[in-house]
Design an enzyme around this catalytic site. Structure first.
Site, PDB file in Angstrom:
ATOM      1  N   ASN A   1     -10.241  -0.265  10.639  1.00  0.00           N
ATOM      2  CA  ASN A   1      -9.025   0.290  10.032  1.00  0.00           C
ATOM      3  C   ASN A   1      -8.410   1.321  10.969  1.00  0.00           C
ATOM      4  O   ASN A   1      -9.015   2.368  11.228  1.00  0.00           O
ATOM      5  CB  ASN A   1      -9.359   0.959   8.697  1.00  0.00           C
ATOM      6  CG  ASN A   1      -9.891  -0.031   7.686  1.00  0.00           C
ATOM      7  OD1 ASN A   1      -9.143  -0.660   6.964  1.00  0.00           O
ATOM      8  ND2 ASN A   1     -11.212  -0.200   7.668  1.00  0.00           N
TER       9      ASN A   1
ATOM     10  N   GLU B   1     -14.549  -4.862   9.073  1.00  0.00           N
ATOM     11  CA  GLU B   1     -13.214  -4.693   9.638  1.00  0.00           C
ATOM     12  C   GLU B   1     -13.097  -3.338  10.328  1.00  0.00           C
ATOM     13  O   GLU B   1     -13.967  -2.475  10.212  1.00  0.00           O
ATOM     14  CB  GLU B   1     -12.151  -4.809   8.549  1.00  0.00           C
ATOM     15  CG  GLU B   1     -12.279  -3.808   7.415  1.00  0.00           C
ATOM     16  CD  GLU B   1     -11.250  -4.055   6.321  1.00  0.00           C
ATOM     17  OE1 GLU B   1     -10.066  -4.249   6.651  1.00  0.00           O
ATOM     18  OE2 GLU B   1     -11.627  -4.062   5.141  1.00  0.00           O
TER      19      GLU B   1
ATOM     20  N   ASP C   1     -15.998  -0.549   9.266  1.00  0.00           N
ATOM     21  CA  ASP C   1     -16.751  -0.844   8.042  1.00  0.00           C
ATOM     22  C   ASP C   1     -17.780  -1.942   8.282  1.00  0.00           C
ATOM     23  O   ASP C   1     -17.507  -2.927   8.987  1.00  0.00           O
ATOM     24  CB  ASP C   1     -15.797  -1.277   6.934  1.00  0.00           C
ATOM     25  CG  ASP C   1     -14.790  -0.197   6.564  1.00  0.00           C
ATOM     26  OD1 ASP C   1     -15.044   0.975   6.881  1.00  0.00           O
ATOM     27  OD2 ASP C   1     -13.762  -0.538   5.954  1.00  0.00           O
TER      28      ASP C   1
ATOM     29  N   ARG D   1     -11.562   3.764  11.507  1.00  0.00           N
ATOM     30  CA  ARG D   1     -12.733   3.687  10.632  1.00  0.00           C
ATOM     31  C   ARG D   1     -13.262   2.258  10.703  1.00  0.00           C
ATOM     32  O   ARG D   1     -12.491   1.302  10.562  1.00  0.00           O
ATOM     33  CB  ARG D   1     -12.352   4.021   9.183  1.00  0.00           C
ATOM     34  CG  ARG D   1     -13.562   4.317   8.286  1.00  0.00           C
ATOM     35  CD  ARG D   1     -13.181   4.326   6.822  1.00  0.00           C
ATOM     36  NE  ARG D   1     -13.009   2.980   6.298  1.00  0.00           N
ATOM     37  CZ  ARG D   1     -11.970   2.591   5.542  1.00  0.00           C
ATOM     38  NH1 ARG D   1     -11.018   3.432   5.211  1.00  0.00           N
ATOM     39  NH2 ARG D   1     -11.892   1.338   5.119  1.00  0.00           N
TER      40      ARG D   1
ATOM     41  N   GLU E   1       0.813  -1.213   0.000  1.00  0.00           N
ATOM     42  CA  GLU E   1       0.000   0.000   0.000  1.00  0.00           C
ATOM     43  C   GLU E   1       0.855   1.277   0.000  1.00  0.00           C
ATOM     44  O   GLU E   1       0.382   2.344   0.396  1.00  0.00           O
ATOM     45  CB  GLU E   1      -0.959  -0.016   1.186  1.00  0.00           C
ATOM     46  CG  GLU E   1      -1.942  -1.174   1.149  1.00  0.00           C
ATOM     47  CD  GLU E   1      -2.868  -1.190   2.345  1.00  0.00           C
ATOM     48  OE1 GLU E   1      -3.706  -0.269   2.456  1.00  0.00           O
ATOM     49  OE2 GLU E   1      -2.761  -2.108   3.165  1.00  0.00           O
TER      50      GLU E   1
ATOM     51  N   GLY F   1      -7.525   5.650   4.970  1.00  0.00           N
ATOM     52  CA  GLY F   1      -7.124   6.641   3.980  1.00  0.00           C
ATOM     53  C   GLY F   1      -7.280   8.052   4.515  1.00  0.00           C
ATOM     54  O   GLY F   1      -8.283   8.382   5.152  1.00  0.00           O
TER      55      GLY F   1
ATOM     56  N   TYR G   1      -9.647   3.522  -5.730  1.00  0.00           N
ATOM     57  CA  TYR G   1      -8.649   4.499  -6.161  1.00  0.00           C
ATOM     58  C   TYR G   1      -8.774   4.931  -7.618  1.00  0.00           C
ATOM     59  O   TYR G   1      -7.865   5.556  -8.150  1.00  0.00           O
ATOM     60  CB  TYR G   1      -7.243   3.943  -5.870  1.00  0.00           C
ATOM     61  CG  TYR G   1      -7.078   3.612  -4.407  1.00  0.00           C
ATOM     62  CD1 TYR G   1      -7.123   4.616  -3.449  1.00  0.00           C
ATOM     63  CD2 TYR G   1      -6.931   2.305  -3.972  1.00  0.00           C
ATOM     64  CE1 TYR G   1      -7.007   4.329  -2.104  1.00  0.00           C
ATOM     65  CE2 TYR G   1      -6.804   1.994  -2.625  1.00  0.00           C
ATOM     66  CZ  TYR G   1      -6.847   3.016  -1.692  1.00  0.00           C
ATOM     67  OH  TYR G   1      -6.730   2.728  -0.357  1.00  0.00           O
TER      68      TYR G   1
ATOM     69  N   SER H   1      -6.826  -1.971   1.939  1.00  0.00           N
ATOM     70  CA  SER H   1      -7.114  -1.420   0.610  1.00  0.00           C
ATOM     71  C   SER H   1      -7.652  -2.458  -0.366  1.00  0.00           C
ATOM     72  O   SER H   1      -7.508  -2.327  -1.570  1.00  0.00           O
ATOM     73  CB  SER H   1      -5.868  -0.750   0.006  1.00  0.00           C
ATOM     74  OG  SER H   1      -5.548   0.418   0.717  1.00  0.00           O
TER      75      SER H   1
END
Length: 309
Positions: A268, A266, A253, A251, A19, A272, A212, A148
């Site tokens: 994070n 998950e 999800d 974050r 990443e 990002g 992305y 990602s």
């Protein structure tokens, strides 16, 4: 070693993980945002190592390193050993969240719904028929410890599953039944959930390309949910943050199925960090623009630096 009365912030990005390119974008963006409030320096790493010239008495570290080393607790352990104050989760929480199996286990213990999974090492996967008999024909195959959506596979039936498994030689992998429905992200700042972002990728799969590639995914924030659904998801995000021992920010999800049942995907710990990323979208729902969010993300680390003085 002289001690500064006011530290500067060093944003670390780059590194050697899969990443790296995402990390470079995050690092530059968050450094620019932090510079509006603090003396900030950006350091692009070419190796997985904290620069030896950095002095914990002079600087606070803001890691913008996604993936292995930067997000799995290894960097955090090195920072702890060298006496740095730094933003984000500590080594234990970082390792717990990087490992999706651990994340789901601790979330389940906290009463947060998760889907079943099969975990295997490298090329030692169970037979495709065995997997399908337990989890069904619509499946998600992914690495246990990548972010990602690196290595993400959506497979249907025995033939596709066998083909995907045949390409795997190393690493730790997990297979889950595919949840078909809506996907959401919730930013959590100092233990409090912010707005809910709904993710609407073209084709229905939020993979690396959709994350992305400009224009390939639509986002709705705040998401169109009932008051009770919103409250339930925000509470679950806070509970996951707590169960995984997170601090400062993360974050979380989720997916909901066709019956609106919710499942954790998950957590994070270094999501990002560009102005158009999911965490800033979530923060915008509670009135925080990107520079204000970056400032709030860094402030607990600055407080820890002051406490160590």
């Amino acid at each position: 070693m002289s001690v500064s009365s006011t530290p500067f912030i060093t944003v670390l990005c780059g590194g050697c993980s899969s990443e790296r390119e995402v990390s470079l974008v995050s690092g530059r963006a968050v450094a620019e945002a932090l510079a509006q409030s603090f003396d900030t320096r950006l350091r692009v790493l070419e190796t997985d190592a904290v620069p030896t010239d950095l002095d914990p008495a002079q600087t606070v570290i803001f890691p913008a390193l996604h993936g292995t080393w930067g997000e799995d607790g290894t960097l955090q352990t090195e920072l702890e050993q060298r006496g740095f104050a730094y933003a984000g989760c500590d080594p234990e929480s970082s390792a717990r969240c990087m490992d999706k199996v651990q994340t789901k286990s601790f979330a389940h213990l906290a009463g947060i719904p998760v889907v079943d999974e099969i975990v295997f090492e490298g090329a030692t996967a169970p037979r495709a028929e065995t997997i399908i008999s337990r989890l069904g024909e619509s499946l998600v195959l992914k690495p246990v410890d990548e972010g990602s959506s690196v290595g993400l596979h959506m497979v249907e039936g025995v033939a596709q599953l066998e083909a995907a498994l045949g390409d795997i030689k190393t690493g730790r992998w997990m297979i889950e039944p595919r949840v078909r429905g809506r996907e959401f992200a919730v930013g959590v700042l100092e233990g409090k959930a912010m707005g809910i972002v709904e993710i609407k990728p073209e084709g229905g799969v939020y993979d690396y390309a959709h994350k992305y590639t400009a224009g390939s995914t639509r986002y709705e924030f705040p998401a169109s949910l009932s008051e009770s659904q919103t409250a339930h998801m925000r509470h679950a995000a806070e509970a996951a943050f707590s169960a995984c021992l997170c601090r400062d920010f993360a974050r979380v999800d989720f997916m909901t199925d066709e019956n609106d049942a919710m499942f954790l995907l998950e957590v994070n710990t270094i999501p990002g960090l560009t102005p158009t990323s999911l965490l800033p979208k979530s923060a915008s729902c509670v009135g925080l623009d990107f520079p204000a969010l970056a400032r709030r993300m860094a402030e607990p680390a600055l407080a820890r630096w002051l406490a160590r003085r």
